[in-house]
Design a protein around this motif. Sequence first.
Motif, PDB file in Angstrom:
ATOM      1  N   LYS A   5       0.721  -1.228  -0.101  1.00  0.00           N
ATOM      2  CA  LYS A   5       0.087  -0.048   0.001  1.00  0.00           C
ATOM      3  C   LYS A   5       0.743   1.324   0.164  1.00  0.00           C
ATOM      4  O   LYS A   5       0.519   2.025  -0.874  1.00  0.00           O
ATOM      5  CB  LYS A   5      -0.898  -0.022   1.174  1.00  0.00           C
ATOM      6  CG  LYS A   5      -1.948   0.889   0.985  1.00  0.00           C
ATOM      7  CD  LYS A   5      -3.031   1.135   2.319  1.00  0.00           C
ATOM      8  CE  LYS A   5      -4.150   2.109   2.069  1.00  0.00           C
ATOM      9  NZ  LYS A   5      -4.982   1.952   2.946  1.00  0.00           N
ATOM     10  N   PRO A   6       1.758   1.442   0.839  1.00  0.00           N
ATOM     11  CA  PRO A   6       2.706   2.633   0.685  1.00  0.00           C
ATOM     12  C   PRO A   6       3.304   2.868  -0.442  1.00  0.00           C
ATOM     13  O   PRO A   6       3.581   3.956  -0.941  1.00  0.00           O
ATOM     14  CB  PRO A   6       3.464   2.633   2.026  1.00  0.00           C
ATOM     15  CG  PRO A   6       3.125   1.557   2.844  1.00  0.00           C
ATOM     16  CD  PRO A   6       2.242   0.319   1.991  1.00  0.00           C
ATOM     17  N   TRP A   7       4.014   1.848  -1.012  1.00  0.00           N
ATOM     18  CA  TRP A   7       4.579   1.783  -2.387  1.00  0.00           C
ATOM     19  C   TRP A   7       3.705   2.183  -3.538  1.00  0.00           C
ATOM     20  O   TRP A   7       4.044   2.996  -4.459  1.00  0.00           O
ATOM     21  CB  TRP A   7       5.233   0.481  -2.743  1.00  0.00           C
ATOM     22  CG  TRP A   7       6.343   0.174  -1.778  1.00  0.00           C
ATOM     23  CD1 TRP A   7       6.559  -0.704  -0.909  1.00  0.00           C
ATOM     24  CD2 TRP A   7       7.853   0.948  -2.056  1.00  0.00           C
ATOM     25  NE1 TRP A   7       7.846  -0.655  -0.272  1.00  0.00           N
ATOM     26  CE2 TRP A   7       8.517   0.185  -0.976  1.00  0.00           C
ATOM     27  CE3 TRP A   7       8.101   1.720  -3.079  1.00  0.00           C
ATOM     28  CZ2 TRP A   7       9.613   0.774  -0.753  1.00  0.00           C
ATOM     29  CZ3 TRP A   7       9.607   2.379  -2.651  1.00  0.00           C
ATOM     30  CH2 TRP A   7      10.385   1.953  -1.503  1.00  0.00           C
ATOM     31  N   LEU A   8       2.323   1.528  -3.515  1.00  0.00           N
ATOM     32  CA  LEU A   8       1.279   2.290  -4.556  1.00  0.00           C
ATOM     33  C   LEU A   8       0.896   3.497  -4.451  1.00  0.00           C
ATOM     34  O   LEU A   8       1.010   4.319  -5.429  1.00  0.00           O
ATOM     35  CB  LEU A   8       0.129   1.162  -4.231  1.00  0.00           C
ATOM     36  CG  LEU A   8      -1.124   1.575  -5.313  1.00  0.00           C
ATOM     37  CD1 LEU A   8      -0.556   1.175  -6.742  1.00  0.00           C
ATOM     38  CD2 LEU A   8      -2.174   0.641  -4.844  1.00  0.00           C
ATOM     39  N   LEU A   9       0.729   3.987  -3.076  1.00  0.00           N
ATOM     40  CA  LEU A   9       0.452   5.226  -2.864  1.00  0.00           C
ATOM     41  C   LEU A   9       1.724   6.276  -3.343  1.00  0.00           C
ATOM     42  O   LEU A   9       1.442   7.344  -4.030  1.00  0.00           O
ATOM     43  CB  LEU A   9       0.269   5.796  -1.539  1.00  0.00           C
ATOM     44  CG  LEU A   9      -0.035   7.124  -1.070  1.00  0.00           C
ATOM     45  CD1 LEU A   9      -1.361   7.305  -1.753  1.00  0.00           C
ATOM     46  CD2 LEU A   9      -0.156   7.071   0.350  1.00  0.00           C
ATOM     47  N   LEU A  10       2.996   6.025  -3.088  1.00  0.00           N
ATOM     48  CA  LEU A  10       4.064   6.700  -3.513  1.00  0.00           C
ATOM     49  C   LEU A  10       4.374   6.747  -5.163  1.00  0.00           C
ATOM     50  O   LEU A  10       4.572   7.859  -5.643  1.00  0.00           O
ATOM     51  CB  LEU A  10       5.421   5.835  -3.160  1.00  0.00           C
ATOM     52  CG  LEU A  10       6.612   6.661  -3.426  1.00  0.00           C
ATOM     53  CD1 LEU A  10       6.643   8.136  -2.783  1.00  0.00           C
ATOM     54  CD2 LEU A  10       7.892   5.752  -2.856  1.00  0.00           C
ATOM     55  N   ALA A  11       3.929   5.755  -5.744  1.00  0.00           N
ATOM     56  CA  ALA A  11       4.034   5.524  -7.220  1.00  0.00           C
ATOM     57  C   ALA A  11       3.111   6.533  -7.726  1.00  0.00           C
ATOM     58  O   ALA A  11       3.021   7.149  -8.715  1.00  0.00           O
ATOM     59  CB  ALA A  11       3.647   4.018  -7.730  1.00  0.00           C
ATOM     60  N   LEU A  12       1.498   6.654  -7.210  1.00  0.00           N
ATOM     61  CA  LEU A  12       0.460   7.270  -7.469  1.00  0.00           C
ATOM     62  C   LEU A  12       0.997   8.704  -7.497  1.00  0.00           C
ATOM     63  O   LEU A  12       0.804   9.731  -8.312  1.00  0.00           O
ATOM     64  CB  LEU A  12      -0.616   7.000  -7.110  1.00  0.00           C
ATOM     65  CG  LEU A  12      -1.281   5.494  -7.545  1.00  0.00           C
ATOM     66  CD1 LEU A  12      -2.498   5.390  -6.467  1.00  0.00           C
ATOM     67  CD2 LEU A  12      -1.679   5.589  -8.724  1.00  0.00           C
ATOM     68  N   MET A  13       1.568   8.982  -6.303  1.00  0.00           N
ATOM     69  CA  MET A  13       2.016  10.653  -6.188  1.00  0.00           C
ATOM     70  C   MET A  13       2.799  11.101  -6.987  1.00  0.00           C
ATOM     71  O   MET A  13       2.866  12.069  -7.400  1.00  0.00           O
ATOM     72  CB  MET A  13       2.439  10.702  -4.791  1.00  0.00           C
ATOM     73  CG  MET A  13       1.285  10.704  -3.608  1.00  0.00           C
ATOM     74  SD  MET A  13       0.280  11.811  -3.928  1.00  0.00           S
ATOM     75  CE  MET A  13       1.065  13.181  -3.386  1.00  0.00           C
ATOM     76  N   LEU A  14       3.977  10.020  -7.424  1.00  0.00           N
ATOM     77  CA  LEU A  14       5.003  10.389  -8.252  1.00  0.00           C
ATOM     78  C   LEU A  14       4.579  10.599  -9.762  1.00  0.00           C
ATOM     79  O   LEU A  14       4.731  11.820 -10.393  1.00  0.00           O
ATOM     80  CB  LEU A  14       5.898   9.225  -8.441  1.00  0.00           C
ATOM     81  CG  LEU A  14       7.288   9.504  -9.108  1.00  0.00           C
ATOM     82  CD1 LEU A  14       8.082  10.794  -8.553  1.00  0.00           C
ATOM     83  CD2 LEU A  14       8.093   8.242  -9.009  1.00  0.00           C
ATOM     84  N   ILE A  15       3.435   9.915 -10.301  1.00  0.00           N
ATOM     85  CA  ILE A  15       2.789   9.853 -11.507  1.00  0.00           C
ATOM     86  C   ILE A  15       2.204  11.214 -11.440  1.00  0.00           C
ATOM     87  O   ILE A  15       2.102  11.872 -12.508  1.00  0.00           O
ATOM     88  CB  ILE A  15       1.968   8.774 -11.698  1.00  0.00           C
ATOM     89  CG1 ILE A  15       2.662   7.544 -11.921  1.00  0.00           C
ATOM     90  CG2 ILE A  15       1.155   9.143 -12.942  1.00  0.00           C
ATOM     91  CD1 ILE A  15       1.883   6.253 -12.051  1.00  0.00           C
ATOM     92  N   LEU A  16       1.530  11.608 -10.447  1.00  0.00           N
ATOM     93  CA  LEU A  16       0.501  12.872 -10.113  1.00  0.00           C
ATOM     94  C   LEU A  16       1.574  14.026 -10.516  1.00  0.00           C
ATOM     95  O   LEU A  16       1.290  15.126 -11.025  1.00  0.00           O
ATOM     96  CB  LEU A  16      -0.216  13.081  -9.027  1.00  0.00           C
ATOM     97  CG  LEU A  16      -1.021  14.104  -8.775  1.00  0.00           C
ATOM     98  CD1 LEU A  16      -2.095  14.153  -9.747  1.00  0.00           C
ATOM     99  CD2 LEU A  16      -1.720  14.130  -7.535  1.00  0.00           C
TER     100      LEU A  16
END
Length: 100
Positions: A5-16
Amino acid sequence: MKNKKPWLLLALMLILIISLTGCAPGDGDNSIDNPAGFFWGVWHGWIAPISLIVGFFKEDIRIYEIYNNGWWYDLGFYIAIISGFGGISLSRRKEKYKRN
């Protein structure tokens, strides 16, 4: 599952963040003939922290569009800065101090 979950959130924030840099002020979209208006001021105010970070690495990116229509752009920029950062302090839970 919980570790993903933290890695997915980090990846989404980076894409954003990467996608938002395409709309940063000073990117060449606005000119004297096509100045930024009120809604661009709001947008640039919301992404100001991202523009500041990107501006360290790219000299042509600024947090404020120099080709704007004046007062209306400034108003939108200021509203976005206050609502984005000043709103955080308004939404924080305040502790109630008990008198002894």
